[in-house]
Write a protein that holds these residues in place. Structure first.
Motif, mmCIF file in Angstrom:
data_model
loop_
_atom_site.group_PDB
_atom_site.id
_atom_site.type_symbol
_atom_site.label_atom_id
_atom_site.label_comp_id
_atom_site.label_asym_id
_atom_site.label_seq_id
_atom_site.Cartn_x
_atom_site.Cartn_y
_atom_site.Cartn_z
ATOM 1 N N ARG A 121 0.856 -1.195 0.000
ATOM 2 C CA ARG A 121 0.000 0.000 0.000
ATOM 3 C C ARG A 121 0.887 1.239 0.000
ATOM 4 N N ARG A 122 0.483 2.211 -0.831
ATOM 5 C CA ARG A 122 1.281 3.427 -0.949
ATOM 6 C C ARG A 122 0.353 4.635 -1.136
ATOM 7 N N VAL A 123 0.589 5.681 -0.368
ATOM 8 C CA VAL A 123 -0.158 6.939 -0.475
ATOM 9 C C VAL A 123 0.816 8.034 -0.877
ATOM 10 N N VAL A 124 0.484 8.765 -1.947
ATOM 11 C CA VAL A 124 1.306 9.885 -2.395
ATOM 12 C C VAL A 124 0.432 11.131 -2.451
ATOM 13 N N GLN A 125 1.040 12.285 -2.276
ATOM 14 C CA GLN A 125 0.337 13.560 -2.371
ATOM 15 C C GLN A 125 0.670 14.235 -3.699
ATOM 16 N N ALA A 126 -0.339 14.841 -4.308
ATOM 17 C CA ALA A 126 -0.152 15.534 -5.585
ATOM 18 C C ALA A 126 -1.228 16.594 -5.708
ATOM 19 N N HIS A 127 -1.014 17.512 -6.664
ATOM 20 C CA HIS A 127 -1.988 18.577 -6.876
ATOM 21 C C HIS A 127 -3.289 18.035 -7.457
ATOM 22 N N ASP A 128 -3.227 16.977 -8.242
ATOM 23 C CA ASP A 128 -4.437 16.333 -8.745
ATOM 24 C C ASP A 128 -4.155 14.856 -8.958
ATOM 25 N N ILE A 129 -5.201 14.077 -9.184
ATOM 26 C CA ILE A 129 -5.081 12.619 -9.254
ATOM 27 C C ILE A 129 -4.231 12.191 -10.444
ATOM 28 N N VAL A 130 -4.447 12.822 -11.595
ATOM 29 C CA VAL A 130 -3.706 12.428 -12.798
ATOM 30 C C VAL A 130 -2.208 12.626 -12.605
ATOM 31 N N TYR A 173 7.932 0.406 -12.012
ATOM 32 C CA TYR A 173 6.829 -0.431 -12.477
ATOM 33 C C TYR A 173 6.951 -0.680 -13.970
ATOM 34 N N ASP A 174 6.408 -1.838 -14.391
ATOM 35 C CA ASP A 174 6.384 -2.138 -15.825
ATOM 36 C C ASP A 174 4.972 -2.353 -16.341
ATOM 37 N N LEU A 175 3.935 -2.117 -15.502
ATOM 38 C CA LEU A 175 2.541 -2.187 -15.947
ATOM 39 C C LEU A 175 1.679 -1.357 -15.010
ATOM 40 N N LEU A 176 0.723 -0.640 -15.604
ATOM 41 C CA LEU A 176 -0.246 0.154 -14.840
ATOM 42 C C LEU A 176 -1.634 -0.416 -15.105
ATOM 43 N N LEU A 177 -2.304 -0.862 -14.036
ATOM 44 C CA LEU A 177 -3.676 -1.360 -14.112
ATOM 45 C C LEU A 177 -4.578 -0.372 -13.395
ATOM 46 N N ILE A 178 -5.569 0.181 -14.108
ATOM 47 C CA ILE A 178 -6.423 1.198 -13.513
ATOM 48 C C ILE A 178 -7.872 0.887 -13.835
ATOM 49 N N GLY A 179 -8.751 1.052 -12.851
ATOM 50 C CA GLY A 179 -10.175 0.805 -13.049
ATOM 51 C C GLY A 179 -10.834 1.949 -13.796
ATOM 52 N N ALA A 180 -11.791 1.613 -14.652
ATOM 53 C CA ALA A 180 -12.507 2.631 -15.432
ATOM 54 C C ALA A 180 -13.419 3.420 -14.515
ATOM 55 N N SER A 181 -13.662 4.675 -14.911
ATOM 56 C CA SER A 181 -14.607 5.519 -14.180
ATOM 57 C C SER A 181 -15.915 5.545 -14.939
ATOM 58 N N SER A 192 -20.282 8.208 -18.587
ATOM 59 C CA SER A 192 -21.324 9.080 -19.113
ATOM 60 C C SER A 192 -20.726 10.369 -19.639
ATOM 61 N N ALA A 193 -21.400 10.952 -20.610
ATOM 62 C CA ALA A 193 -20.910 12.197 -21.205
ATOM 63 C C ALA A 193 -20.901 13.323 -20.196
ATOM 64 N N VAL A 194 -21.864 13.327 -19.264
ATOM 65 C CA VAL A 194 -21.924 14.398 -18.266
ATOM 66 C C VAL A 194 -20.715 14.344 -17.352
ATOM 67 N N ASP A 195 -20.383 13.142 -16.857
ATOM 68 C CA ASP A 195 -19.209 13.011 -15.996
ATOM 69 C C ASP A 195 -17.938 13.417 -16.724
ATOM 70 N N ARG A 196 -17.797 12.981 -17.976
ATOM 71 C CA ARG A 196 -16.586 13.328 -18.713
ATOM 72 C C ARG A 196 -16.495 14.834 -18.908
ATOM 73 N N ALA A 197 -17.627 15.489 -19.126
ATOM 74 C CA ALA A 197 -17.614 16.930 -19.378
ATOM 75 C C ALA A 197 -17.293 17.709 -18.114
ATOM 76 N N LEU A 198 -17.885 17.298 -16.984
ATOM 77 C CA LEU A 198 -17.740 18.091 -15.774
ATOM 78 C C LEU A 198 -16.463 17.764 -15.006
ATOM 79 N N PHE A 199 -16.088 16.512 -14.944
ATOM 80 C CA PHE A 199 -14.987 16.118 -14.082
ATOM 81 C C PHE A 199 -13.819 15.480 -14.814
ATOM 82 N N GLY A 200 -13.970 15.280 -16.138
ATOM 83 C CA GLY A 200 -12.911 14.635 -16.886
ATOM 84 C C GLY A 200 -12.901 13.139 -16.646
ATOM 85 N N ASN A 201 -12.116 12.410 -17.442
ATOM 86 C CA ASN A 201 -12.029 10.976 -17.310
ATOM 87 C C ASN A 201 -10.597 10.634 -16.941
ATOM 88 N N VAL A 202 -10.383 10.336 -15.663
ATOM 89 C CA VAL A 202 -9.036 10.103 -15.159
ATOM 90 C C VAL A 202 -8.367 8.909 -15.839
#
Length: 647
Positions: free
Chosen positions: A226-235, A247-255, A258-268
């Motif tokens: 488990r690792r916690v890092v601080q940054a100005h934003d998630i991306v 690391y040699d692979l990044l596995l990330i869950g989809a968010s 919907s078009a509304v979510d992508r427009a308002l908050f972006g798709n990380v």
């Protein structure tokens, strides 16, 4: 893309689809009805090794099987579609589909006939703009398949040893951890939580708790750190950790897709997958039935919305930019439009006001403001906002000059109509912004923009502000200014949403423009809510006044004895709490007594259910009726309900 889009049209009878299946080897005893099944969709040769290697690693760890599938125009197997040597110990089927519809739809149809446990598809890392999340081919697969999906970006031909899995507690992140554990017993996994630096130490503590809950199902596994890092934003936090070289692979869950979510908050996940320096896999769990059906229904409606090409987007951008630039022509047209509007308002002439609306250039500036927010173009936002403010100031000044040149002018109906905005004006402005943006994006209906400008009526409220100042009326000036701000915010907001639907949006890799885009959209929504509050209050007060006036009219009509009194006018005097003053002016043919007035006051208070202070102005009159007869003499008779007044 998972499957290559063809350049030729397949001709065949509807519903016909040819499948060619090749069994590479006989399945092992582990393969049966319940064996873990990984389906790998390959669209081109360069995707074969990385996608097959990833799928084989998952199938191998669970003693399952894998199916390689591709779509070709005629259903023939490409010569490059061979099982890689790295999959020699895994039962593999090869399946070739003949293209009948779009490749993504054909693949989704195949998958849903007998859903595998996991579908692996490739992505070039070049997201489409507008309505599509990953592209025209991949999006139908993501929306429609009845299984988990792994979207693989970048090339790797060996099983990874160090896997980074960002998580915030969502179901897709948990599925990503599960798949990471399936890659092999010697794979080291790091569960990452990005704490926003602005939230301080409490966010770090919260991140540790969320990581502990996320890895709880595998608590005994020493492979998960488990690792916690601080940054100005998630991306930034995820990309910074991925770029550390550990690391040699990044596995990330989809968010949420919907078009509304992508427009308002972006798709990380999408943004991270585009910019990640290491191979990346985005995991999406199978959606619930209700959610999947709602999403499918939304996209069935959404697909009927027209699209425009990149060249057309450039042309629209140039057209809006050119129309919103504050040059000499812009200010001349603003001055002429404001002068026409002010004269039409003082003349109470709707025809002249409509002419002013037609020549006003402010509509282009408002649309440019919405386009600038949608594209995250700070320079265009500043230019459009500057044009709007300069044009508004000039229109108010012209209205003030015209109002001052007519010192004896009184507020007309047109002036008063623009000094009492309501929530209906907000609705009209919202619809006008949508219509204006749609018209300017569609060359065939560009002429409709004139009608939209008439409906929006941007300049007349500004001229009304100047007229109100010249008359010394803060109510007129303030109400008209609120109406202009309503038009400004609403037209820019809904115009921007239409531009977003047409594909105007910053690329995920353009972090600065993406931040402007997200902040601009949130600020615009906030401003719409802010301007809606006073409009709702004004509308409620107007409805209350209208209801009260209707009630008073009904009471006076029924309670005032018509044979004695004729009410010519009435108005409400200054109100004190629940008690209000009602002043009635009436013509009478007799002396009105105090008892009669008091009785009328009691009847009014009983009908209106509130205390009434009544003032009656009685004007004695005598009625004569002149009747013309065929004879030479013209008799003069009194009205039958009039009493003679002695000289």
């Amino acid at each position: 893309m998972a499957v290559r889009e063809p350049l030729t049209q397949v001709i065949g009878r509807a519903g016909e689809q040819v499948k060619r299946r090749t069994r590479v080897r006989r399945p092992s005893s582990a393969e049966g009805r319940d064996a873990y099944h990984v389906m790998v969709a390959v669209g081109e040769e360069r995707q074969l090794v990385p996608l097959a290697s990833f799928g084989c690693a998952l199938a191998r760890s669970r003693e399952g099987r894998m199916t390689l599938v591709t779509v070709t125009p005629d259903g023939t197997r490409p010569p490059w579609l061979k099982v890689p040597p790295s999959c020699a110990d895994v039962p593999v089927d090869v399946l070739v589909l003949r293209q009948m519809k779009a490749p993504g739809q054909d693949l989704a149809h195949l998958v849903n006939q007998k859903p595998p446990d996991l579908l692996v598809i490739g992505w070039r890392g070049e997201p489409k703009r507008g309505r599509y999340l990953l592209g025209r081919t991949l999006d139908p697969v993501l929306r429609n398949v009845l299984c988990d999906v792994a979207v693989v970006r970048s090339d790797f031909a060996r099983t990874p040893r160090n896997v980074l899995v960002p998580t915030a507690g969502g179901p897709n992140a948990a599925r990503a951890l599960e798949i990471a554990l399936s890659l092999g017993s010697d794979v080291q996994i790091t569960a990452l939580y990005v704490a926003q630096r602005s939230l301080g130490q409490p966010e770090v503590i919260l991140g540790r708790e969320r990581l502990r809950a996320a890895v709880a199902p595998w608590e005994g596994q020493s492979l998960i750190q488990r690792r916690v890092v601080q940054a100005h934003d998630i991306v930034r936090g995820i990309l910074g950790e991925a770029n550390s070289g550990r690391y040699d692979l990044l596995l990330i869950g989809a968010s949420n897709e919907s078009a509304v979510d992508r427009a308002l908050f972006g798709n990380v996940p999408q943004t991270v997958a585009v910019d990640s320096p290491i191979p990346t896999v985005v995991i999406r769990r199978q959606a619930e039935t209700v959610q999947r059906r709602l999403r499918h229904a939304w996209w069935r409606v959404w697909r009927f919305f027209p699209t425009i090409s990149t060249a057309e987007q450039v042309e629209v951008y140039k057209r809006i930019h050119r129309g919103a630039r504050p040059g000499v022509d812009f200010f001349i047209m603003i001055s002429l439009s404001a002068a026409l509007a002010a004269i039409g308002l003082l003349m109470d002439s709707s025809t002249v006001i409509i002419g002013a609306m037609v020549v006003a250039p402010l509509m282009s500036a408002l649309l440019a403001l919405g386009l600038g927010v949608t594209m995250g173009n700070l320079r265009m936002i500043r230019m459009a906002l500057g044009s709007v403010l300069k044009g508004a100031f000039l229109a108010i000044l012209v209205g003030l000059l015209v109002g001052t040149s007519m010192p004896k002018a009184a507020p007309t109906g047109e002036v008063l109509a623009r000094s009492h905005p309501s929530i209906v004006d907000l609705v009209v402005a919202l619809l006008s912004g949508m219509a204006g943006a749609y018209a300017i994006c569609r060359r065939d209906i560009l002429a409709a923009l004139v009608g939209v400008a008439i409906a929006a009526a941007v300049v007349p409220p500004l001229a009304t502000v100047g007229i109100g100042i010249s008359m010394g009326s803060a109510q007129i000036a303030g109400g008209a200014l609120l109406l202009f701000l309503t038009n400004l915010i609403a037209i820019s907001a809904t115009g921007g949403l239409v531009f977003l639907a047409f594909g105007f949006q910053p690329e995920p890799s353009e972090s600065e423009r993406s931040r402007v885009f997200h902040r601009g959209l949130l600020s615009t929504l906030f401003l719409v809510l802010v301007v809606a509050l006073p409009l709702i209050w004004l509308t409620w007060r107007s409805v209350q006044q209208t209801s009260l006036q209707r009630a008073i009219t009904d009471v006076l009509t029924s309670e005032v004895p018509q044979r004695y009194v004729e009410v010519t006018e009435w108005h409400i005097c200054e109100r004190e709490g629940e008690t209000f003053c009602l002043e009635i002016t009436a013509r009478v043919d007799h002396v009105v007594t105090e008892e009669e007035t008091a009785a009328l006051q009691r009847r009014l208070a009983a009908r209106l259910k509130r205390p009434v202070s009544l003032h009656v102005i009685a004007i004695p009159v005598q009625y004569f009726h002149i009747q013309v007869s065929p004879s030479a003499t013209v008799p003069m008779t009194k009205s039958t309900n009039s009493a003679a007044l002695q000289p």
